[in-house]
Design an enzyme around this catalytic site. Structure first.
Site, PDB file in Angstrom:
ATOM      1  NE  ARG A  23      -2.956  -0.225   3.173  1.00 11.49           N
ATOM      2  CZ  ARG A  23      -4.127  -0.871   3.107  1.00 11.49           C
ATOM      3  NH1 ARG A  23      -5.144  -0.321   2.488  1.00 11.49           N
ATOM      4  NH2 ARG A  23      -4.292  -2.051   3.672  1.00 11.49           N
TER       5      ARG A  23
ATOM      6  CB  CYS B 246     -28.492  -5.605  -7.365  1.00 11.96           C
ATOM      7  SG  CYS B 246     -29.843  -5.026  -8.351  1.00 11.96           S
TER       8      CYS B 246
END
Ligand code: LLP
Length: 432
Positions: free
Chosen positions: A283, A354
């Site tokens: 990272r 969804c």
């Protein structure tokens, strides 16, 4: 009014760049700035080298295993830390020889170990006593083994990315005696044991656990040298240094490297041992070099009663291109194209999957934001494209690399509909 976030190391696109990229490559789009990535690597490498006599910097491929990204890390002299055969294959495809890679994993399959050894993998990080038995009958060539230790420290970070505590599936516990048993077994079997490793957690803003981890494995190395005659060639303290997503204040890499090295040196003092000190961040090297560009879709003002209202701004991506908000409640900096002085309001940015697919909460965006506008999300260079999925059959986004001359080059194509459906033959009798 939206203010550009105060100047920090995070890459961001200018308004013109963003418009052009969206026009040429579509959205959602991952963008990585090569210059920013290279300079992050160099800064970390220099900080590490200044902290200790012999050092080695790796790049954790899981953070972003786009081939061009791995190729840059390899060119910059990083060892590539790979966590699976897939990541190893990506490293090889990016031009890194196996000897410059290190294989991790709590469950390396037998065929995975065979493949890695056939590629002359530089190091295998052994995670368990069972793995030692799996390795026993194999030929190693120049491959070295490193034991992953569980130093039983408690990192301050999200529980899903916390690995250094006693209750973990990773590594060999020191206090339980498992780690020493592993050393004894390696010696007994004549395995090429050459060092120790720990990785205590990720997105660490408080480095205390990491410092303790480094000291603990160094102390263990001294003991094992005395008791079993194993001379450690390397001590690897893993990755973990945090970055700024919103307003976090991660420790400067120079200070961090200095503190880790000081702890390790203290533990080794007087032992006569002189291992290489290795770090393997992911990272901290790549996150701040990347942004994701989205197009705004429908905007809804939802009445919550008693005069309260929530504004939902939908974007054309979501948890399939960045699952971190859903997995870790991760927060990000979201910017409209122009930081202007018009009125703003707090909105909830949601994806188009969804389910709730809440991506970014309480984001200050212009009141006049409208469908078709662009948003850039900062600091998505790590753990976004590498964690992308096809949920709801969304094609995974493209990645564009901004080259040092400022020109964008596509380094990962947007998935096509054919690719999205490619893996699935339908049994003959189900075809109508
Ligand atoms: N080395 C080992 C053995 C690791 O397990 C990891 C990360 C690293 C190095 C690199 O850690 P970093 O410097 O990137 O913190 N998907 C999560 C992060 C998982 C990290 C797993 N291990 C996220 O998106 O936050």
């Amino acid at each position: 009014m939206i203010q550009a976030p105060r100047l920090d190391g995070r890459f961001r696109l200018s308004e013109i760049q963003a418009r052009e990229l969206a026009k040429d490559f579509g959205t959602p789009l991952y963008v990585i700035d090569e210059t920013a990535f290279r300079s992050r690597i160099r800064r970390y490498r220099d900080a590490l080298a200044a902290s200790y006599p012999r050092t080695e910097l790796s790049f954790a491929a899981k953070a972003n295993s786009t081939l061009a990204v791995l190729a840059i890390a390899h060119q910059e002299g990083c060892v590539l830390d790979v966590a699976s055969e897939g990541e190893l294959r990506a490293a090889l495809a990016a031009g890194a020889p196996g000897s410059t890679c290190r294989l991790h994993g709590n469950f390396k399959r037998s065929d995975e170990l065979d493949f890695a050894l056939a590629q002359g993998i530089g190091e295998i990080v052994v995670d368990s006593l069972d793995e030692i038995e799996m390795l026993a009958a194999r030929a190693f060539g120049a491959t070295r083994l490193v034991l992953r230790l569980a130093p039983a420290v408690n990192p301050v970070t999200h529980e899903k990315i916390s690995t250094g505590q006693a209750d973990t599936k990773f590594g060999l516990g020191i206090s339980s005696g498992a780690a020493e048993a592993a050393v004894r077994r390696c010696v007994e079997l004549g395995l090429p044991l050459s060092g120790y490793h720990c990785h205590v957690g990720s997105q660490l803003l408080d480095p205390e656990a990491q410092l303790l981890g480094g000291e603990t494995i160094a102390r263990f190395a001294v003991q094992m040298a005395k008791l079993h005659g194993v001379t450690p060639l390397s001590l690897n303290v893993g990755g973990g240094l945090g970055v700024r997503y919103v307003d976090e204040e991660p420790m400067e890499v120079e200070e961090y490297c200095r503190l880790v090295a000081a702890g390790v040196s203290r533990a080794l003092e007087g032992s006569g041992l002189a291992p290489t000190l290795a770090h393997e961040p992911g990272r901290a090297l790549v996150a701040e070099s990347g942004v994701t560009l989205y197009t705004v879709g429908p905007i809804k003002e939802v009445d919550l009663g008693r005069g309260a209202q929530r504004v939902y701004v939908s974007v054309d991506g979501g948890m399939s291109d960045n699952p971190r908000p859903a997995l870790y409640d991760a927060a990000y900096t979201v910017l409209p194209l122009a930081a202007g002085d018009g009125p703003t309001r707090k909105v909830t940015v949601c994806g188009r999957h969804c389910e709730a697919d809440t991506m970014f909460r309480d984001v200050e965006l212009p009141v006049d934001l409208k469908p078709g506008d662009l948003l850039q999300v900062l600091c998505t260079g790590a753990y976004a494209s590498s964690m992308a999925s096809n949920y709801n059959r969304f094609p995974r986004p493209a990645t564009v690399l901004i080259r040092p001359d400022g020109k964008p080059e596509i380094v990962q194509e947007r998935e096509t509909w054919d690719q999205v459906l490619a893996r699935e033959p339908i049994p003959e009798d189900l075809r109508t």
